[in-house]
Design an enzyme around this catalytic site. Sequence first.
Site, PDB file in Angstrom:
ATOM      1  N   ASN A 482       0.862  -1.222  -0.036  1.00 17.18           N
ATOM      2  CA  ASN A 482      -0.135   0.129  -0.182  1.00 17.18           C
ATOM      3  C   ASN A 482       0.972   1.183  -0.042  1.00 17.18           C
ATOM      4  OD1 ASN A 482      -1.699   2.081   0.530  1.00 17.18           O
ATOM      5  ND2 ASN A 482      -3.266   0.577   1.798  1.00 17.18           N
ATOM      6  N   ASP A 483       0.899   1.771  -1.155  1.00 20.19           N
ATOM      7  CA  ASP A 483       2.029   2.939  -1.381  1.00 20.19           C
ATOM      8  C   ASP A 483       1.666   4.074  -0.675  1.00 20.19           C
ATOM      9  OD1 ASP A 483       3.906   2.397  -3.404  1.00 20.19           O
ATOM     10  OD2 ASP A 483       2.630   2.850  -4.918  1.00 20.19           O
ATOM     11  N   CYS A 484       0.342   4.122  -0.150  1.00 25.42           N
ATOM     12  CA  CYS A 484      -0.081   5.121   0.693  1.00 25.42           C
ATOM     13  C   CYS A 484      -0.059   5.104   2.349  1.00 25.42           C
ATOM     14  CB  CYS A 484      -1.540   5.371   0.011  1.00 25.42           C
ATOM     15  SG  CYS A 484      -1.470   6.003  -1.683  1.00 25.42           S
ATOM     16  N   ASN A 486       1.997   5.514   4.690  1.00 23.55           N
ATOM     17  CA  ASN A 486       3.196   6.024   4.908  1.00 23.55           C
ATOM     18  C   ASN A 486       3.376   6.493   6.401  1.00 23.55           C
ATOM     19  OD1 ASN A 486       1.976   7.970   2.306  1.00 23.55           O
ATOM     20  ND2 ASN A 486       3.621   6.230   1.990  1.00 23.55           N
ATOM     21  N   GLN A 499       5.684   9.295  -0.941  1.00 24.01           N
ATOM     22  CA  GLN A 499       6.682   8.092  -0.976  1.00 24.01           C
ATOM     23  C   GLN A 499       8.194   8.434  -0.793  1.00 24.01           C
ATOM     24  OE1 GLN A 499       3.920   8.417  -3.297  1.00 24.01           O
ATOM     25  NE2 GLN A 499       2.775   7.204  -1.726  1.00 24.01           N
TER      26      GLN A 499
END
Length: 803
Positions: A482-484, A486, A499
Amino acid sequence: MRYGYFDDNAREYVITRPDTPLPWINYLGNQGFFSLISNTCGGYAFYRDAKLRRITRFRYNNVPHDDGGRCFYICDGDTVWSPAYLPAQTALDSYRCRHGLGYSVFEGRKRDVEAVLTVMVPMDAVCELQKLVLTNTSDAEKTLTVYGAVEWCLWNAVDDSTNFQRNWNTGEVEIEGSTVYHKTEYRERRNHYAFYSVNAPVSGFDTDRDTFLGRFRGWREPAAVENRTSYQSRCSGWAPMAALRLTVTLAPGESKTYLFRLGYAENPQEEKFSAPGVINKTRAHALLNAYETAEQFDAALTELKTYWTDLLQRFTVKSSEEKLDRMVNVWNQYQCMVTFNMSRSASYYESGMGRGMGFRDSCQDLLGFVHLIPERARERIIDIASIQFSDGSTYHQYQPLDKRGNADVGSGFNDDPLWLVACTCAYIREAGDFTILDEPTPFNNEKGSEQPLLEHLRRSVNFTMTHCGPHGLPLIGRADWNDCLNLNCFSHTPGESFQTCSNFESGKAESVFIAGMFVRYGKEYAELITRLGLMDEAKDVLDAVSRIETAVTTHGWDGAWFRRAYDAFERPVGSVLNDEGQIFIEPQGFCVMAGIGGREYGEKALASAERYLGNRFGLEILHPCYTSYRDYLGEISSYPPGYKENGSVFCHNNPWVTLAYCTLGDGNGAFDLYTRNAPAYIEDESDVHRTEPYCYSQTIAGRDAQNFGEAKNSWLTGTAAWSFVAVSQGILGIRPDYDGLRIRPCLPDAMDGFTAGRVFRGVRYEITVRRGEQKGLVADGRPVTGDLAPLSDGPVSKITVTI
Ligand code: GLC
Ligand code: GLC
């Protein structure tokens, strides 16, 4: 509501009206030359790399959305029309667009003229071909003025849309007969050029866009077309284009065929020029000669269709589920090819200017592609592994042209390394080729740093083992799948990338999802090296697997589902203890697939997922959606509720849950989820869903969104590969394994069985699955214990499985 239908025999989706809710596109090309083409003939072409070798121009976020592309105009008396409706936008008497595998056909009719435009990229040629057949169906002779036009991109798509102070001075072309050559920057450091040509004498041409269009006009009504003329403009700077004008006289009932060719060529440095400043056109001439006639075109199209027929033979199914068959036999595999080729680089939503090939994306795309062309998968694995660093971490992306890691994005996505294990094991199981493990593969593409590929896998696994946090769970780094999410980025600066900013190195934020991955792929790695005789190492890895498994059951279980993570302050994410974002889908899928907590946890986790995340299009990524920005979670909370990573059905992870159902042997659960967003199953809701009904999209807006059910970002999504894995290996249960083909179907009650064809290690397995009393697998007449159809020497092996 629908906008077309599937033609299963032709393997085409037939679109019956131009005003689809969004451009519905197709991909042409397989290796070097690629084109995107919409149902109104828009789109763009590039060679290998959508950023660095863009051939034709495309304006993202344009109005109208899909303007330009391939511009055909047919002038018949006072009427100007386009066979694909755009750009002229004249209402047609009839319109159809047939998107096939690697080609698209546009059939338009207006005032007793019929136009059939077939566009394709031939198998081994660096060009796009456009065959235009015009037929006069009236009983009077007609003279038509016909134009074919494209606008050139100045090669680097980023510069092309930003650096205008330079760009408007550099444009150059050459004209030779019916061919326009685009040679911007050819005088200096480029050794490539493009060309657009028609196989008939032209009545005129234009190469300067603004002359062709005229002041205050767009592609809908160019001045040249309105005046039925050409200005023979020779571009010098500004915007180079190629517009070719034909005068076509047709007797009653007569048809004429024209072949337009959009090509690309590279010359060796010493052969660049045929005279000072003049392109050496030998390569272009050869290509034009190869595709000079309609017969040559037809042969190339037949070759393309045969190629796909052969390729798709590698996995076929026939069942009582027409829509499942349609997805498995054609469209899902087709999309797997497209995602393998494109990763997340070029679509109508991915601009091709930012991301190139993603490390985790390409590794996963390979899972759905490897059975089609294992040799290409092999090459890709080496390319991907070559951007890994020596400590096992890796660049997150690379450009397809130079295959170098992308330093702007860098590394630090801690799930990345493990995907390499996943795809390498999938390749070896498919191909039986252990030699890939010996392949010398560099770290960070540095000469001299080569180590056998196996060493890369080892470092991947080690990376996770040596990067765990306070709860013994893997550290998340910048983000995991899940790139989001963070957890180490506390961003308060507008525009800053979530990112790449990490202004809070907690060294603490952990991911239960990566833990699930490690349990699964750590076991796979241990199994692989056991086969290599590396027992001690396998034992160490399995010890780490059980440590992490225990960490998950101790700290990653929330009571009724798996938690998602621990944030930088060691607080749980995806827990009843949270006010929002209490449950996430990813760990339910992966931890159950990995077998963590056994059936008890598995069943609870999937029931919770359905209960909190389920809607009629699948499972949402989390619940409840975040209603405000939380700096300790990052981008996930930046999206309005119901969109993207904040609560849409993020289709990519739904097949993980389908596979999790299969792990538990729940065929009804698996099938139900599979059909909720498989494109063919939701075709009837095309007006709600909006994207193409023949391919998966990245997201479908969740219940909290204003536009619930609306899909976005079609084509380039890991959903393609994972859905194919879920349906072929999970539901149908046909799984390549090291020593044979494992067949363990997990069917819903609604299916009694099926037959399937699977080409595996050169043998065609003809599989029949049926329900019956005498359960078990019979291979070529011999009962077999277990579910492994052994490797066979015959060209055909007949397998019957009774479930
Ligand atoms: C996009 C990215 C992929 C990521 C996913 C979820 O699809 O390409 O790498 O896993 O979004 O954030
Ligand atoms: C993934 C996500 C997207 C995010 C992007 C950042 O594609 O889906 O939401 O903005 O990664 O690169």
